[in-house]
Design an enzyme around this catalytic site. Structure first.
Site, PDB file in Angstrom:
ATOM      1  N   ASP A 158      -1.817  -3.775  12.468  1.00 40.32           N
ATOM      2  CA  ASP A 158      -0.369  -3.881  12.547  1.00 40.32           C
ATOM      3  C   ASP A 158       0.004  -5.283  13.010  1.00 40.32           C
ATOM      4  OD1 ASP A 158       2.211  -3.109  12.436  1.00 40.32           O
ATOM      5  OD2 ASP A 158       2.203  -1.964  14.297  1.00 40.32           O
TER       6      ASP A 158
ATOM      7  N   LYS B 176      -1.655   6.941   7.304  1.00 41.61           N
ATOM      8  CA  LYS B 176      -0.970   6.492   8.524  1.00 41.61           C
ATOM      9  C   LYS B 176      -1.146   7.491   9.665  1.00 41.61           C
ATOM     10  CE  LYS B 176       1.950   3.452   8.462  1.00 41.61           C
ATOM     11  NZ  LYS B 176       3.102   3.010   7.715  1.00 41.61           N
TER      12      LYS B 176
ATOM     13  N   CYS C 138      36.449  -5.424  28.222  1.00 38.59           N
ATOM     14  CA  CYS C 138      35.420  -4.663  28.940  1.00 38.59           C
ATOM     15  C   CYS C 138      34.219  -5.561  29.259  1.00 38.59           C
ATOM     16  CB  CYS C 138      34.984  -3.481  28.091  1.00 38.59           C
ATOM     17  SG  CYS C 138      33.580  -2.587  28.793  1.00 38.59           S
TER      18      CYS C 138
ATOM     19  N   GLU D 252     -11.216   1.094   6.249  1.00 37.75           N
ATOM     20  CA  GLU D 252     -10.894   0.032   7.200  1.00 37.75           C
ATOM     21  C   GLU D 252      -9.739   0.485   8.081  1.00 37.75           C
ATOM     22  OE1 GLU D 252      -9.856  -3.397   4.856  1.00 37.75           O
ATOM     23  OE2 GLU D 252     -11.483  -2.981   3.464  1.00 37.75           O
TER      24      GLU D 252
ATOM     25  N   LYS E 207      -5.959  -0.022   9.500  1.00 36.53           N
ATOM     26  CA  LYS E 207      -4.738  -0.683   9.036  1.00 36.53           C
ATOM     27  C   LYS E 207      -4.154  -1.433  10.231  1.00 36.53           C
ATOM     28  CE  LYS E 207      -0.714  -0.247   6.175  1.00 36.53           C
ATOM     29  NZ  LYS E 207       0.187  -1.087   6.945  1.00 36.53           N
TER      30      LYS E 207
ATOM     31  N   CYS F 202      35.284   4.618  30.151  1.00 33.78           N
ATOM     32  CA  CYS F 202      34.147   3.707  30.022  1.00 33.78           C
ATOM     33  C   CYS F 202      33.479   3.508  31.391  1.00 33.78           C
ATOM     34  CB  CYS F 202      34.637   2.370  29.481  1.00 33.78           C
ATOM     35  SG  CYS F 202      33.373   1.101  29.513  1.00 33.78           S
TER      36      CYS F 202
ATOM     37  N   LEU G 222       0.840  -1.197   0.000  1.00 29.40           N
ATOM     38  CA  LEU G 222       0.000   0.000   0.000  1.00 29.40           C
ATOM     39  C   LEU G 222       0.871   1.242   0.000  1.00 29.40           C
ATOM     40  CD1 LEU G 222      -2.615  -0.869   2.758  1.00 29.40           C
ATOM     41  CD2 LEU G 222      -3.151  -0.320   0.390  1.00 29.40           C
TER      42      LEU G 222
ATOM     43  N   CYS H 167      34.381  -0.249  32.563  1.00 32.90           N
ATOM     44  CA  CYS H 167      35.709  -0.795  32.850  1.00 32.90           C
ATOM     45  C   CYS H 167      36.721   0.295  33.168  1.00 32.90           C
ATOM     46  CB  CYS H 167      36.191  -1.648  31.683  1.00 32.90           C
ATOM     47  SG  CYS H 167      36.582  -0.683  30.223  1.00 32.90           S
TER      48      CYS H 167
ATOM     49  N   TYR I 242      -9.449  -8.802   5.577  1.00 28.28           N
ATOM     50  CA  TYR I 242      -9.666  -7.534   4.869  1.00 28.28           C
ATOM     51  C   TYR I 242      -9.812  -7.643   3.362  1.00 28.28           C
ATOM     52  CZ  TYR I 242      -4.540  -7.734   4.656  1.00 28.28           C
ATOM     53  OH  TYR I 242      -3.254  -8.138   4.488  1.00 28.28           O
TER      54      TYR I 242
ATOM     55  N   CYS J 168      34.518   2.368  23.734  1.00 29.21           N
ATOM     56  CA  CYS J 168      35.470   1.765  24.648  1.00 29.21           C
ATOM     57  C   CYS J 168      36.198   0.717  23.824  1.00 29.21           C
ATOM     58  CB  CYS J 168      34.719   1.102  25.807  1.00 29.21           C
ATOM     59  SG  CYS J 168      35.757   0.002  26.757  1.00 29.21           S
TER      60      CYS J 168
HETATM   61  S1  IVH Z   1      -5.403  -4.418   1.759  1.00 24.32           S
HETATM   62  C1  IVH Z   1      -4.453  -3.276  -1.388  1.00 24.32           C
HETATM   63  N1  IVH Z   1      -6.328  -3.792   4.097  1.00 24.32           N
HETATM   64  O1  IVH Z   1      -0.861  -3.573   4.964  1.00 24.32           O
HETATM   65  C2  IVH Z   1      -3.500  -4.287  -1.016  1.00 24.32           C
HETATM   66  N2  IVH Z   1      -4.028  -4.316   3.946  1.00 24.32           N
HETATM   67  O2  IVH Z   1       1.011  -2.254   3.069  1.00 24.32           O
HETATM   68  C3  IVH Z   1      -3.110  -4.256   0.419  1.00 24.32           C
HETATM   69  N3  IVH Z   1      -2.851  -4.241   6.073  1.00 24.32           N
HETATM   70  O3  IVH Z   1       0.696  -6.415   3.815  1.00 24.32           O
HETATM   71  C4  IVH Z   1      -3.905  -5.142   1.263  1.00 24.32           C
HETATM   72  N4  IVH Z   1      -4.568  -3.678   7.311  1.00 24.32           N
HETATM   73  O4  IVH Z   1      -0.792  -6.765   5.759  1.00 24.32           O
HETATM   74  C5  IVH Z   1      -5.247  -4.142   3.407  1.00 24.32           C
HETATM   75  N5  IVH Z   1      -7.330  -3.233   6.100  1.00 24.32           N
HETATM   76  C6  IVH Z   1      -6.259  -3.591   5.422  1.00 24.32           C
HETATM   77  C7  IVH Z   1      -4.995  -3.778   6.032  1.00 24.32           C
HETATM   78  C8  IVH Z   1      -3.908  -4.132   5.251  1.00 24.32           C
HETATM   79  C9  IVH Z   1      -3.285  -3.964   7.311  1.00 24.32           C
HETATM   80  C10 IVH Z   1      -1.460  -4.561   5.731  1.00 24.32           C
HETATM   81  C11 IVH Z   1      -1.333  -5.810   4.926  1.00 24.32           C
HETATM   82  C12 IVH Z   1      -0.365  -5.516   3.828  1.00 24.32           C
HETATM   83  C13 IVH Z   1       0.117  -4.157   4.140  1.00 24.32           C
HETATM   84  C14 IVH Z   1       0.236  -3.368   2.869  1.00 24.32           C
END
Ligand code: IVH
Length: 675
Positions: A122, A318, A435, A118, A120, A412, A88, A415, A230, A430
């Protein structure tokens, strides 16, 4: 009753129980809305197990009793994704987001765009394949083109249905989503590990990824992982025409979909979604690092297409790196394994993106001086992703006059030997090889997960062992006796045995891990892997000349110099000998097929930017097929693979009339050669 009738009755009972358990799994793990107590649920599962034990022939792989199955594997198989997983693009401001929309609109003039918003997540991206309603494969995203087959592990994730049912389900389809480790469970796990004296994990994301990549599915099963779905990767059969309808449909099939997802008929609504999400971020029990805004209609998605690996029809907005202010109480110095004196700030504890921060890096003396950071200052701290938090600078208005300037020590702190700052370097070091701080850091690195992965030997144990004089370097670990370990303070019999076993097991780690564990400056895990693969033998590596090392495509002169001089040092040589005597792996049996490989005799040069593969990957492929991966185009070069923005090498190839192909053709030939 006849046996046949009895069996028929058992079949019915078993099916009824399975349906019931699936129903309650869905309520509990997907909808977070359980309707029965844990005790009642366990009762159902016990009853099913009992019946299946009586009728083993009725056990099917999609039974709720069969989530954990199979033995630990040696390694994961690589799988090629039928349709690559994309990345993305990112934006950080409303303006950048609006510019993204303008670019899209210009490509599809006159079309009204609906968006789907949606979170994102992590975590770790995975792809699940279903055939005739049954989960047949689970794979990690990996490079997007190739991932690892982690089916046995993903089967243990309770929010992943082992089978889906309903009308008009495509014969084969793939769903994609993110594996997450809930934050509260992550903290609980770390607390328990700390109590047992084990290493704690860095963050939920890495722990989720680590759990999915366990070779033993029993370990994965013990981790409370979740999957948020997703997208639909591909399908053979009829599927909805929009992202919103697709996710709704997948939700009906039993997948976990975030109920907070929203449709937006204008970008301004998507921006409100972002603002709300940012506000609620802290209250979520899983990590997110932004929102994803997608064009809802698949027809428009197809019209917009993909550039490189990023679709034009989706964008990640982001979150800003989180900041907070707090008091800098003291500046401490940590002596790294290469002797670097790293200043860090001890802070009054402060919450930053859901994590309590007590320490932050100050990088080096110049950093502190340039920003005029003083002891006692109120400072701004930032946490961006997985990076260690850093001090950005002081809040000058908050000064009272009692703040004091920091001076880098002349000797240091560990030591007492004088420290040096070499010309052109920002780091004080150092240089005393004896040490103790360096030994501590080195040993910590040696036992760490990506190195020798000696679980059971955590930081505090390393410290205790050094203080007790039981070890001086990491090779001494192998001489430890169980009695010595159990005699240490706070060391239970069981933990001592665990530590002892873990040390013994580490002797079997692959050569790449051993090379990485040595702690040679500039040799990260990836470089170590390349060295192990190239030399296959510690002695051969130790004997390599600097020129030879520099010749390895992905290894630069700085790394080559560092590796070479490390092996010239007598103490290091002695360390390697000690490891060898202890029985630590010193060579890798690289299995090379006999005879010629499809590309034996070919010398292939890769140039320009590749999209599907990284350079080292492409090089590895060339070598795996028997070819040589060259660095420069010469008369001996048989083929040039030119990616985007290829420059002088491409010109030279044209001049020499060498055959030139693009990445797609390269991949096609790879496939062909592999047949
Ligand atoms: S869609 C469009 N939807 O972000 C193609 N990805 O940078 C990308 N990720 O590896 C996938 N939340 O693991 C999509 N709601 C979401 C997401 C999502 C997290 C991650 C995904 C991908 C990475 C892409």
């Amino acid at each position: 009753m006849s046996t046949r009738n009895q069996t028929e009755k058992a079949v019915q009972q078993i099916e009824r129980l399975r349906d019931l358990i699936r129903h309650h799994d869905h309520l509990y793990y997907v909808l977070d809305a359980p309707e029965i107590s844990d005790g009642e649920y366990d009762g159902l599962l016990r009853e099913l197990r009992r019946l299946e034990e009586q009728h083993p022939d009725l056990v099917t792989p999609d039974s709720p009793t069969q989530r954990v199955s199979g033995e630990p594997s040696e390694r994961f198989q690589t799988v090629r994704h039928p349709v690559p997983l994309l990345s993305l693009g990112n934006v950080f401001t409303d303006e950048e987001l609006e510019a993204w929309e303008r670019r899209a609109m210009n490509l599809i003039p006159g079309e009204a765009i609906d968006y789907y918003c949606e979170l994102k997540y992590d975590g770790l991206a995975v792809a699940l394949t279903y055939e005739n309603g049954l989960l047949v494969r689970g794979a990690t995203r990996g490079t997007g083109v190739e991932g690892e087959d982690v089916t046995a592990n993903l089967r243990t994730v309770r929010s992943i249905p082992l089978r889906v049912s309903g009308e008009n389900i495509p014969a084969r389809f793939e769903v994609r989503g993110e594996i997450l480790f809930p934050i509260d469970k992550f903290e609980e796990l770390n607390r328990e590990r700390e109590e047992r004296g084990e290493r704690t994990y860095a963050n939920p994301r890495n722990t989720a990824a680590g759990s999915v990549r366990q070779l033993d599915p029993h370990i994965t099963a013990s981790r409370p992982l979740e999957l948020y779905v997703y997208s639909l990767g591909w399908a053979e059969g009829d599927v909805p025409e929009t992202q919103s309808a697709t996710l709704e449909w997948l939700g009906q099939l039993g997948f976990k979909i975030n109920p907070g997802n929203r449709k937006a008929s204008a970008l301004s609504e998507a921006i409100s979604f972002y603002e709300d999400a940012l506000e609620q971020r802290e209250s979520l029990n899983y990590g997110t690092d932004g929102v994803v805004i997608k064009v809802d209609s698949f027809r428009l998605q197809r019209l917009l297409g993909v550039v490189g690996r990023e679709p034009r029809w989706a964008i990640a907005y982001k979150y800003p790196a989180e900041q907070a202010t707090t008091r800098l109480v003291r500046i401490g110095i940590n002596v790294g394994r290469t002797g670097a004196l790293n200043p860090y700030a001890e802070l009054e504890p402060v919450q930053v993106s859901g994590v309590t921060v007590k320490m932050a890096t100050l990088h080096n003396e110049d950093y502190i001086r340039e920003r005029d950071i003083r002891i006692g200052d109120i400072v701004t701290v930032q946490r961006a992703g997985e990076v260690i938090p850093q001090v950005l600078g002081p809040v000058v208005e908050a000064r009272t006059g009692s703040e004091t300037k920091f001076l880098m020590p002349k000797s240091c702190p560990e030591c007492d030997e004088p420290v040096v700052r070499r010309e052109g370097e920002a780091i004080h070091r150092c240089v005393n090889p004896a040490c103790p701080a360096q030994s501590y850091e080195l040993i910590k690195h040696y036992v760490s997960r990506p190195a020798m992965d000696i679980d059971g030997v955590g930081e505090s144990l390393v410290k205790q062992l050094l203080e007790a004089g039981l070890i001086r370097d990491f090779a001494d670990l192998y001489d430890l006796k169980v009695e010595q370990l159990s005699a240490l303070e706070r060391m239970a019999e069981k933990s001592a045995q665990n530590a002892f076993d873990a040390i013994a097991q580490s002797k079997e780690r692959p050569l790449a891990n051993v090379i990485f564990a040595l702690g040679i400056r500039h040799v990260g895990a990836e470089t170590a892997r390349i060295l192990a693969e190239r030399y296959g033998d510690m002695d051969a590596l130790a004997a390599a000349t600097q020129e030879e090392l520099t010749d390895i495509y992905t290894i630069g002169s700085v790394v080559a110099e560092s590796v070479y001089s490390w092996f010239q040092n007598d103490e290091n040589k002695a360390l390697v000998e000690k490891l060898r005597d202890a029985g630590v792996r010193m060579r890798e049996d690289i299995i090379r097929p006999v005879g010629d490989l499809p590309w034996t005799g070919q010398e292939i040069v890769l140039t320009g930017r590749l999209t599907e593969l990284s350079r080292p990957q492409a090089e590895e492929i060339v070598r795996s097929l028997g070819g040589k991966a060259g660095r420069s185009v010469t008369k001996k070069t048989t083929l040039v693979v030119a990616g985007a923005e290829a420059g002088s090498k491409l010109e030279k190839a044209q001049r020499l009339e060498t055959e030139i192909i693009d990445e797609d053709e390269f991949l096609r030939r790879v496939e062909e050669a592999r047949q």
